[in-house]
Design a protein around this motif. Sequence first.
Motif, PDB file in Angstrom:
ATOM      1  N   THR A 129      36.178  -5.157  12.542  1.00  0.00           N
ATOM      2  CA  THR A 129      36.073  -3.700  12.571  1.00  0.00           C
ATOM      3  C   THR A 129      35.389  -3.128  11.347  1.00  0.00           C
ATOM      4  OG1 THR A 129      38.109  -3.582  13.887  1.00  0.00           O
ATOM      5  CG2 THR A 129      37.386  -1.550  12.818  1.00  0.00           C
ATOM      6  N   LEU A 130      35.618  -3.699  10.163  1.00  0.00           N
ATOM      7  CA  LEU A 130      35.171  -3.069   8.923  1.00  0.00           C
ATOM      8  C   LEU A 130      34.064  -3.807   8.174  1.00  0.00           C
ATOM      9  CD1 LEU A 130      38.674  -1.994   7.538  1.00  0.00           C
ATOM     10  CD2 LEU A 130      36.945  -0.525   8.597  1.00  0.00           C
ATOM     11  N   HIS A 131      33.815  -5.042   8.509  1.00  0.00           N
ATOM     12  CA  HIS A 131      32.821  -5.833   7.774  1.00  0.00           C
ATOM     13  C   HIS A 131      31.419  -5.226   7.929  1.00  0.00           C
ATOM     14  CE1 HIS A 131      30.429  -9.299   6.469  1.00  0.00           C
ATOM     15  NE2 HIS A 131      31.545  -9.817   5.968  1.00  0.00           N
ATOM     16  N   SER A 170      36.469  -4.480  -0.872  1.00  0.00           N
ATOM     17  CA  SER A 170      35.128  -4.724  -1.406  1.00  0.00           C
ATOM     18  C   SER A 170      34.022  -4.269  -0.461  1.00  0.00           C
ATOM     19  CB  SER A 170      34.943  -6.220  -1.700  1.00  0.00           C
ATOM     20  OG  SER A 170      34.804  -6.968  -0.491  1.00  0.00           O
ATOM     21  N   TYR A 171      34.366  -3.937   0.795  1.00  0.00           N
ATOM     22  CA  TYR A 171      33.341  -3.548   1.755  1.00  0.00           C
ATOM     23  C   TYR A 171      32.713  -2.217   1.336  1.00  0.00           C
ATOM     24  CZ  TYR A 171      35.340  -6.973   5.066  1.00  0.00           C
ATOM     25  OH  TYR A 171      35.792  -8.105   5.684  1.00  0.00           O
ATOM     26  N   PRO A 172      31.393  -2.123   1.333  1.00  0.00           N
ATOM     27  CA  PRO A 172      30.752  -0.840   1.001  1.00  0.00           C
ATOM     28  C   PRO A 172      30.895   0.154   2.150  1.00  0.00           C
ATOM     29  CG  PRO A 172      29.107  -2.450   1.673  1.00  0.00           C
ATOM     30  CD  PRO A 172      30.412  -3.195   1.610  1.00  0.00           C
ATOM     31  N   ALA A 173      31.070   1.412   1.802  1.00  0.00           N
ATOM     32  CA  ALA A 173      31.174   2.460   2.818  1.00  0.00           C
ATOM     33  C   ALA A 173      29.783   2.831   3.308  1.00  0.00           C
ATOM     34  CB  ALA A 173      31.876   3.685   2.249  1.00  0.00           C
ATOM     35  N   PRO A 174      29.603   2.945   4.628  1.00  0.00           N
ATOM     36  CA  PRO A 174      28.301   3.367   5.163  1.00  0.00           C
ATOM     37  C   PRO A 174      27.946   4.772   4.692  1.00  0.00           C
ATOM     38  CG  PRO A 174      29.706   2.460   6.899  1.00  0.00           C
ATOM     39  CD  PRO A 174      30.574   2.661   5.696  1.00  0.00           C
ATOM     40  N   GLY A 206      29.761  -6.496  10.810  1.00  0.00           N
ATOM     41  CA  GLY A 206      30.497  -6.267  12.040  1.00  0.00           C
ATOM     42  C   GLY A 206      30.297  -4.843  12.524  1.00  0.00           C
ATOM     43  N   MET A 207      31.401  -4.180  12.869  1.00  0.00           N
ATOM     44  CA  MET A 207      31.316  -2.809  13.360  1.00  0.00           C
ATOM     45  C   MET A 207      31.269  -1.779  12.230  1.00  0.00           C
ATOM     46  SD  MET A 207      34.172  -3.252  16.396  1.00  0.00           S
ATOM     47  CE  MET A 207      34.197  -1.503  16.817  1.00  0.00           C
ATOM     48  N   GLY A 208      31.516  -2.211  11.005  1.00  0.00           N
ATOM     49  CA  GLY A 208      31.631  -1.300   9.865  1.00  0.00           C
ATOM     50  C   GLY A 208      30.560  -0.221   9.775  1.00  0.00           C
ATOM     51  N   PRO A 209      29.263  -0.574   9.828  1.00  0.00           N
ATOM     52  CA  PRO A 209      28.219   0.451   9.702  1.00  0.00           C
ATOM     53  C   PRO A 209      28.230   1.480  10.830  1.00  0.00           C
ATOM     54  CG  PRO A 209      27.335  -1.735   9.258  1.00  0.00           C
ATOM     55  CD  PRO A 209      28.714  -1.936   9.832  1.00  0.00           C
ATOM     56  N   ARG A 210      28.880   1.156  11.958  1.00  0.00           N
ATOM     57  CA  ARG A 210      28.911   2.082  13.096  1.00  0.00           C
ATOM     58  C   ARG A 210      30.236   2.839  13.193  1.00  0.00           C
ATOM     59  NH1 ARG A 210      29.008  -0.189  17.698  1.00  0.00           N
ATOM     60  NH2 ARG A 210      29.280  -2.379  17.128  1.00  0.00           N
TER      61      ARG A 210
END
Length: 278
Positions: free
Chosen positions: A144-146, A189-193, A149-153
């Motif tokens: 969901t968040l990578h 650590s995942y960057p926010a879109p 993965g789906m994170g950028p959407r």
Amino acid sequence: MAVRAVEFGVLLRRWRASRGMSQTTLALAAKSSTRHLSYLETGRSRPSRDMVLRLGEQLNLSLRDQNLLLLAAGFAPAFAERSLEEMSSARSAMEQILQVHLPYPAYVLDRHWNVVLSNAALPQLYEGCSPELLRSPVNAVRLTLHPDGMGPRVENFVEWRAHTVTVLKQQLQARADPVIQALLTEVLSYPAPRGAMALAMSEGSQRYASPLRVQTRFGRVSFLNTTTVFGAPADVTLSELALEMLFPADAATIAIVKDMVDEAELAAGGNSRASRAV
């Protein structure tokens, strides 16, 4: 099994401290005395099997941790740990719920957020995700968040990540787990879109529940999620499974899901229930 190297009294004291309970409070709850509990923690007395189970219950330990406490005291585990295949009635119940929930996504997660069962609904939601993230076992948090993965959407990424972080921290407060700790560190650590922060700040406080909002080639879909667990489980595996179901949060999502299903049925020649990993 490594817990056998830790003395029962040391383990008991750690759990009592993590729960913020005094010796007196725990002793009264377990129908014992403060002196006896003190002796158990220092090793001057050995607990009975019944006492270990009472202490585990009052400390609100998971079935897994109650087993470990029993092992540390020199007793056999009280709760079995079967595979999902061995629990045919429970698996059948979950599969029925998954199928009834179609066309909306539903899946069963283990304690580390890995998908163990799924109804394979709406494959369009996962378009563009890395094949590596879709390889079994699929981790629902990572998918969901990578960034791959789906994170950028995910339109409300910051808000949804904050929700996920809270849940992961609650898990760690209940039980130290290096796998969950590593997953929490990774998620942070995942960057926010781009634009995710503005959306979360402007809309987060105006809803009664935070939906998961995802951009697809059909348009934006918005889902509310619910979590269901088995009542009174007596098996370690079953006690750690959670059934997650996504429900449409608005009329636009209902319409888009219908378009997704129509497309899938057309591509499959009228059969949209082909098996997938997610």
